[in-house]
Design an enzyme around this catalytic site. Structure first.
Site, PDB file in Angstrom:
ATOM      1  N   ALA A  40       0.803  -1.199  -0.103  1.00  0.00           N
ATOM      2  CA  ALA A  40      -0.100  -0.221   0.137  1.00  0.00           C
ATOM      3  C   ALA A  40       1.090   1.224   0.062  1.00  0.00           C
ATOM      4  O   ALA A  40       0.524   1.950  -0.715  1.00  0.00           O
ATOM      5  CB  ALA A  40      -0.862  -0.252   1.204  1.00  0.00           C
ATOM      6  N   GLU A 122     -18.219  17.950 -23.700  1.00  0.00           N
ATOM      7  CA  GLU A 122     -17.804  16.516 -23.643  1.00  0.00           C
ATOM      8  C   GLU A 122     -17.291  15.941 -22.477  1.00  0.00           C
ATOM      9  O   GLU A 122     -16.496  16.917 -21.635  1.00  0.00           O
ATOM     10  CB  GLU A 122     -17.228  16.197 -24.792  1.00  0.00           C
ATOM     11  CG  GLU A 122     -15.643  16.616 -24.887  1.00  0.00           C
ATOM     12  CD  GLU A 122     -15.219  16.883 -26.283  1.00  0.00           C
ATOM     13  OE1 GLU A 122     -14.753  15.889 -26.947  1.00  0.00           O
ATOM     14  OE2 GLU A 122     -14.691  17.965 -26.578  1.00  0.00           O
ATOM     15  N   LYS A 124     -14.456  14.648 -20.155  1.00  0.00           N
ATOM     16  CA  LYS A 124     -12.785  14.588 -19.941  1.00  0.00           C
ATOM     17  C   LYS A 124     -12.473  13.374 -19.529  1.00  0.00           C
ATOM     18  O   LYS A 124     -12.659  12.999 -18.197  1.00  0.00           O
ATOM     19  CB  LYS A 124     -12.394  15.797 -18.973  1.00  0.00           C
ATOM     20  CG  LYS A 124     -10.834  15.895 -19.036  1.00  0.00           C
ATOM     21  CD  LYS A 124     -10.487  17.003 -18.322  1.00  0.00           C
ATOM     22  CE  LYS A 124      -9.040  17.409 -18.552  1.00  0.00           C
ATOM     23  NZ  LYS A 124      -7.895  16.347 -18.119  1.00  0.00           N
ATOM     24  N   LYS A 320     -13.696  20.990 -13.997  1.00  0.00           N
ATOM     25  CA  LYS A 320     -13.376  19.701 -13.091  1.00  0.00           C
ATOM     26  C   LYS A 320     -14.609  19.444 -12.028  1.00  0.00           C
ATOM     27  O   LYS A 320     -15.045  20.354 -11.633  1.00  0.00           O
ATOM     28  CB  LYS A 320     -12.052  19.701 -12.301  1.00  0.00           C
ATOM     29  CG  LYS A 320     -10.941  20.010 -13.222  1.00  0.00           C
ATOM     30  CD  LYS A 320     -10.628  18.852 -13.973  1.00  0.00           C
ATOM     31  CE  LYS A 320      -9.338  18.429 -14.053  1.00  0.00           C
ATOM     32  NZ  LYS A 320      -8.402  18.520 -13.389  1.00  0.00           N
TER      33      LYS A 320
END
Ligand code: IVH
Length: 679
Positions: A40, A122, A124, A320
């Site tokens: 991890a 559209e 991303k 975003k």
């Protein structure tokens, strides 16, 4: 609009350290079978590296761990220079940012409120950009984006991707299609299961899996990995595809390229924002990862006029999705010393999943940020990560607990020199300069790195060895290593051939590309793209220095396309420091960087200086400057004997007068428009 959460210099420094750390863990794991960290923890390092590389694609190192993920160790892929640069995108984080983007577009083009600015919207896609070149309908070359100017040849690998047509019927003679190569969520999960079963390396996310699969030396491996492709644009063309983004994309769809189903033409910003909401709603059910919505100005004549600034077009923006949050414990606060001497606090966390990714490290930015959040080791914290940005702490959940505050060091943990914050600055820096091993070695490594001077044979170990021997203090000493030839030959691991090769590699870098030389100096805020912009404008390091130190220096620098006040100030600070000037003079004397060879169109205006003055009627000043740049000319803020042309609008005052005094040609906007059209 917020940018990435770390500066480019910090990112470059962190990427260097990550490359070293991950390579060490790889050796421990594979060669010696004695891992020091858990899987991890290892994966968290790899992911941090990937997130930084995604945020700063220009900083991807030749020895980057992402290039090595699963790759055959048989050397790098061949380099490809893009005919037109592959740009990246500015980010918007709110509807207001998007509206501001449209306002900027309107201002630049002088489009009145009464006229709509249609946009395409559209998804991303979270993959990697790929350029596909077709000649006479045949796929001849496929390349990754790389640093935007130079990518890697992945043609044989791309031929294994079923979504990508090998031949086209009715295509323009030259056609470069650009889009995203990615792996679906389901295929990623299945691949990791197979990797686990076979004891192979696990990928952190679909994006890394796609990158690792596409950048293989052996296409047989790519063939085993189910990659997909969606188009989002184009590069070089022998004839236009349409008058709008929508028409052009339609044309490519007809030729056989897949397009995201959620691509839509929107009549205005409101419609685009409504489509953003629809895409966000659909996100969880999409078969692939997306991290936002891309808007593009639909009219291609407007795109053309808008052009680009730095690495990003003015005609597109990525909206975003909001950050994802989680809670965990801040176990330790560590202080790293960067190439520029900056002391950066890094938070080591109890690893926690945030939006499908395990996060084990956060940047704590600086001393003030730790104080603002009242952070101490052991606190419970809420963290967030947004897209490719490095995770950060947004809240201290145990601030009320009575414990001593974290004491930020006032001495460099590397060299013990005093560490201070300049007046008005938040960053604490080591004052040790080149005596600080962290800075010296990092600076030298940066100078010789692949993106900078690219000196083969001067790896990290060698630099450390030479620094320890006292042969290397600053970059200029690299060009004096010949003096130590005899001593070097006597050292373990050095043979006649390796010494000759090293000295030849250094010799070969005399008279090298000045942009890479400038980037190699490691001046704050000067990445390779900015270095290229600066060299394009000034030609030589000497001319850049003169401009930076000149009376009108800030104005002159700020006139360069892509250069803002932050870069201008960093340059001025650098050149103002006598120590830097001395070092640079010495280095330039030894390395003699060439004059920059511009790749802009050669016209009768190439290299000429144009000044725009007065109130321009048909174009904004920004557009005027961009037009000059396209002709290969440079636009300056003030008139001097070096000015070749003044374009004057109504109300032009002192600059016009000065031009007349100096006998410089003065024209109006209309004549300028003819020059631009005829060139
Ligand atoms: S347009 C000049 N459209 O995002 C415009 N890019 O952050 C450049 N990307 O390098 C690309 N989906 O790899 C565009 N629908 C989309 C995209 C997209 C993903 C990637 C692309 C680009 C990066 C910029």
């Amino acid at each position: 609009m917020a940018g990435p959460q770390v500066s480019e210099a910090e990112a470059a420094n962190r990427l260097m350290r990550l490359a070293r750390e991950i390579a060490r863990h790889n050796r421990l794991y594979h060669d010696r079978d004695t891992p020091e960290v858990s899987d991890a923890e290892y994966d968290a390092l790899v992911r941090e590296n990937a997130a930084l590389e995604a945020a700063f694609p220009q900083l991807v190192r030749a020895d980057s761990p992402s290039r090595q993920v699963g790759a055959a160790p048989s050397g790098p892929l061949a380099k490809v220079t893009h005919a037109r640069p592959m740009l990246s995108l500015e980010n918007a984080f709110s509807a207001e940012d998007v509206l501001e983007f449209v306002r900027r577009v309107r201002r630049f083009l002088s489009v009145p409120e009464t006229e709509a600015v249609a946009l395409t919207a559209e998804p991303k896609i979270d993959g990697l950009s790929c350029s596909l070149q077709y000649e006479d309908g045949h796929l001849v070359l496929a390349a990754t984006r790389g640093d935007g100017a130079i990518g890697e040849d992945v043609t044989p690998n791309v031929r294994t991707i079923a979504d990508i047509p090998q031949t086209l019927v009715g295509a323009p003679q030259v056609l470069e299609v650009r889009g995203e190569v990615f792996m679906s969520k389901a295929d990623f999960a299945a691949l990791n299961e197979r990797q686990e079963a076979s004891g192979g390396k696990l990928f952190a996310n679909p994006r890394n899996a796609a990158a690792g699969s596409l950048r293989q030396k052996d296409p047989a491996i790519t063939r085993e990995r189910p990659l997909r492709f969606l188009l989002h644009g184009w590069g070089e063309l022998s004839e236009p595809l349409g008058a709008t983004q929508t028409e052009a994309v339609d044309c490519l769809v007809k030729l056989g390229f897949p397009l995201a189903k959620l691509f839509r033409r929107c009549a205005d910003a409101d419609e685009a924002l409504a489509h953003y909401a629809a895409i966000e709603h659909a996100r969880a059910d999409l078969p692939f990862d997306i991290d936002g919505v891309v808007y593009k100005v639909d009219r291609l004549d407007w795109q053309e006029r808008l052009g680009s600034v730095g690495r990003a077009p003015r005609w597109a923006i990525a909206h975003k999705f909001p950050a994802e949050k989680a809670e965990t414990t801040l176990e330790r606060i560590e202080i790293q010393v960067g190439r520029t001497g900056k002391l950066t606090p890094v938070g080591r966390l109890r690893p926690v999943g945030v939006g499908g990714v395990i996060v084990a490290n956060v940047t704590l930015h600086n001393r003030d940020e730790i104080a603002r959040l009242g952070l101490r080791e052991g606190d419970r914290v809420r963290i967030q990560r947004a897209g490719d940005v490095i995770p950060q702490v947004v809240e201290n959940l145990t601030r009320g607990e009575r414990r001593d505050p974290f004491v930020f060091p006032d001495h460099c943990p590397q060299c013990g020199s005093e560490a201070v914050a300049e007046e008005g600055e938040v960053d604490v820096r080591c004052t040790g300069g080149l005596i600080c091993p962290a800075q010296r070695i990092e600076r030298l490594k940066h100078f010789v790195s692949r993106g900078a001077m690219d000196i083969d044979g001067l790896g990290e170990k060698t630099i450390e060895e030479f620094v320890a021997l006292g042969w290397l203090h600053g970059p200029a000493d690299i060009f004096r290593l010949g003096q130590h030839r005899a001593d070097l030959l006597g050292r373990e691991g050095w043979k006649e051939k390796s010494v000759e090769n090293l000295l030849a590699a250094i010799e070969a870098r005399k008279g090298f590309d000045p942009a890479r030389f400038l980037f190699g100096l490691g001046i704050r805020h000067i990445g390779i793209v900015t270095a290229r912009d600066l060299m394009k404008a000034f030609g030589t390091i000497e001319a850049l220095k003169t401009a930076a130190l000149g009376e009108d220096g800030m104005a002159e620098l700020a006139c360069v396309e892509g250069i803002g006040p932050v870069v201008a100030e960093a340059l001025r600070d650098f050149f103002h420091e006598p120590h830097n000037r001395e070092q640079l003079a010495e280095l330039v004397g030894l390395a003699r960087p060439a004059a920059f060879v511009s790749q802009t169109r050669v016209t009768e205006w190439s290299g000429k200086t144009v000044v725009f003055t007065g109130s321009l009627q048909t174009m904004s000043r920004e557009e005027a400057k961009a037009q000059a740049e396209k002709l290969g000319a440079r636009s300056a803020g003030s008139v001097s004997a070096k000015t070749d042309l003044v374009v004057a609008g109504p109300g032009a005052g002192s600059k016009l007068k000065k031009a007349e005094e100096l006998g410089i040609r003065v024209i109006g906007e209309e004549e300028w428009a003819r020059i631009v059209a005829d060139a």
